[in-house]
Design an enzyme around this catalytic site. Sequence first.
Site, short mmCIF file in Angstrom:
data_model
loop_
_atom_site.label_atom_id
_atom_site.label_comp_id
_atom_site.label_asym_id
_atom_site.label_seq_id
_atom_site.Cartn_x
_atom_site.Cartn_y
_atom_site.Cartn_z
N HIS A 71 0.87 -1.18 0.00
CA HIS A 71 0.00 0.00 0.00
C HIS A 71 0.90 1.23 0.00
O HIS A 71 1.54 1.54 1.00
CB HIS A 71 -0.93 -0.01 1.22
N LEU A 72 0.96 1.89 -1.15
CA LEU A 72 1.83 3.08 -1.25
C LEU A 72 1.11 4.36 -0.82
O LEU A 72 1.73 5.40 -0.64
CB LEU A 72 2.37 3.23 -2.68
N HIS A 188 -8.74 -10.52 -1.27
CA HIS A 188 -8.63 -10.37 0.19
C HIS A 188 -9.82 -11.14 0.75
O HIS A 188 -10.96 -10.68 0.65
CB HIS A 188 -8.68 -8.88 0.52
N ASP A 315 2.25 -6.98 2.33
CA ASP A 315 1.05 -6.22 2.72
C ASP A 315 1.47 -4.98 3.52
O ASP A 315 0.87 -4.64 4.55
CB ASP A 315 0.04 -7.07 3.51
ZN LIG Z 1 -6.09 -7.20 2.42
ZN LIG Z 2 -3.44 -5.12 1.74
#
Ligand SMILES: [Zn+2]
Ligand SMILES: [Zn+2]
Lengths: 433, 307
Positions: A71-72, A188, A315
């Site tokens: 996640h940037l 997810h 993650d």
């Molecule tokens: Zn996730």
């Molecule tokens: Zn994630």
Amino acid sequence: MKVVIKNGRVIDPSQGIDGVCDLAIEDGKIKEVKSEKSRGKSQKHENNRGTKEIDASGKLVLPGLVDLHVHLREPGYEYKETIRTGTTAAVRGGITSVCCMPNTNPVNDNSSVTEFILKKAASEGACRVFPIGAITKGQKGEELAEMSIMYEAGCVAFSDDGRPVMDSLMMRRAMEYSRILKVPLISHCEDLALSAGGVMHEGLLSVTLGLKGIPPQAEEVMVARDIALAELTGGRLHIAHVSTEGSVALIRSAKKRGMADVTAETCPHYFSITEEAVGNYDANAKVNPPLRSRKDAEAIKQGLHDGTIDVIATDHAPHHRDEKLGEFDFAPSGISGLETSLGLSMRLVDEGVLTYSGLVEKMALKPSGIIGIDRGTLRPGAEADVVVVDCSREYRVDAGEFLSKGKNTPFGGWTLSAKPVLTISLGRIHEWE
Amino acid sequence: MGLKSKDLIGIKALDAADIEQILDTAAGFKDVLGRDIKKVPALRGKTTVNLFYEPSTRTRTSFELAAKRLSTDVINFSVSTSSVVKGESLRDTALTIQALGADFIIVRHSCSGVAHFLANNLDASVVNAGDGTNEHPTQALLDLFTIREKKGIIRGLEVAIVGDILHSRVAKSNIYALKKMGAGVRLIGPPTLVPDVLRDLDVEIYSDMEKGLKGADIVMMLRIQVERQGKGFFPTTVEYFRNWGLTPERLAGAKKSALVMHPGPMNRGVEISSDVADGMRSVILDQVTNGLAVRMAVLYLLAGVRE
Ligand SMILES: [Zn+2]
Ligand SMILES: [Zn+2]
């Protein structure tokens, strides 16, 4: 530019190499990997001027790692992380390709956001960025996003990470439709009704801490559903952040049946620590899916060992310090993982779970294969993404030294031994002491 | 001798000797409360802040009175639940209160772990007056005080706790306290509200109330939060009362000498019938009186740790 990394132990499963070799790089590409034998003959002629020599004696030389799950935060949450800081942290962690999740603001659910990310990455990024597009518009689970237009813009996979597609029909359509692109849907897996309000693994500890638990089944029912849908549709399914023993069993049996095109990833925190890390309400150990039991962590290792789990991804989910301070219930989920991933994963080699080659497969070669990029290899002609790792000196993890804006780690104070000391990414050499 | 921590966060962190000491000290204060002049100068010049993020007249009043009986100054600080998420951060609020010179912070909050957080971040003594579904230690202490007062000894007693164990901080603190003091604990209620994993704490679990009450020395009823009706935990309060309400007939299955307790406020006709609540075996009002003495003891002993 010519670079030779000499005398390191080169590990490259794509060529079946594990031995002391010299790695030659020219014009940003791998030129050759020369083993000790062939090296002896021509050594004298090779001291060309203008060649930078790097001594990697006693160190490991690996292809730059490929992280499928990062996640940037940019655009929209630049106070948590930016493309610049996130990729800089990646390079520090030996990672030279990151796939960034679409839950930004705005969501990466159309090609203009994809283009923004790629433009930003090209001008400010320290490594290659491969965007992951949203499956549905706004990650709302209602309408398909423009997958093929985003694919043309540069998306390598699609995911509604963080806001999973609950509607099974919607997920079915997405899997069917994605077949035109031959790209994976990254799922997810979380039944949001079953996990609602939960903030940690459900068990005695959650009850006695008074925190609402998330049972492993919240993940497993969706893993089972998505495998069933992959079998139904023939779509490619990649299961994100596997955290439970039951999920490992479901994926193992699906692979055995061979009816679904399924791959899976886990993250270092799911095999390195357990729910106990929550301790006395340490929000740095709050992550989704939650840290599980010892049994689950053991099953994850077994899954990595026997090939059920293909990939180790981070993650990486950076958050601002203030967000993790205060009420545990209100703290956002996530661990800043880019700078501890290799160090933690290398413990699997010490424990005999994976060989060096096996580890490089999980962290570089297989993730490249899953998104169809020619990285994670030291084959001649490939991009010169390289990391040199020193495994001989122990060091303490200090979140304050992270290059990521996210200092949220439950591993602060841990002693690790594998540390990237040199990373080559985008033609630049980054060296650290 | 004295308590080991500057704070009282939960029973989990106490041992039997700590509990015993608090109960003994409370006995002394109960004598004081029986006198004409009920105030002692023990903590004169100290400041107590009641920091309540959840409304609770009972508990707040009890702490306030306890603090005043010890001659401390008391400030009440109420924060509405709605402002918890949007408003000032917990840490900032706490630091502000500390800057006012508070010696004791009595905190109640809807989130588990808040007392712990404050205790770690502040020099003042933090007393947990209920955090989320974690603990409510002074309630358990006053329950034990009441049991000891009526029964003479806690060890060996069989205590049945009935109701929403999962969400009850009172039940949690009582389970830990009773086990530490050597009592047997049975948990009774619908399986949706009594997690099986609690068996690992060496307690018995019953969904059948008659079976669970058989031979019990103490019947501790919990308040059922009516809001949980229709949320899938149980169908209606009518059905709840039919299965787990404490009636004279059901109470007859416990020991003849069994006591009935309730932390209040009661929902008559939901978890307890009026006949029982007002009956001979009810010690519900004694609990309230003892709460004052126990809270005085806690503040007094914590002051000793900080000295
Ligand atoms: Zn996730
Ligand atoms: Zn994630």
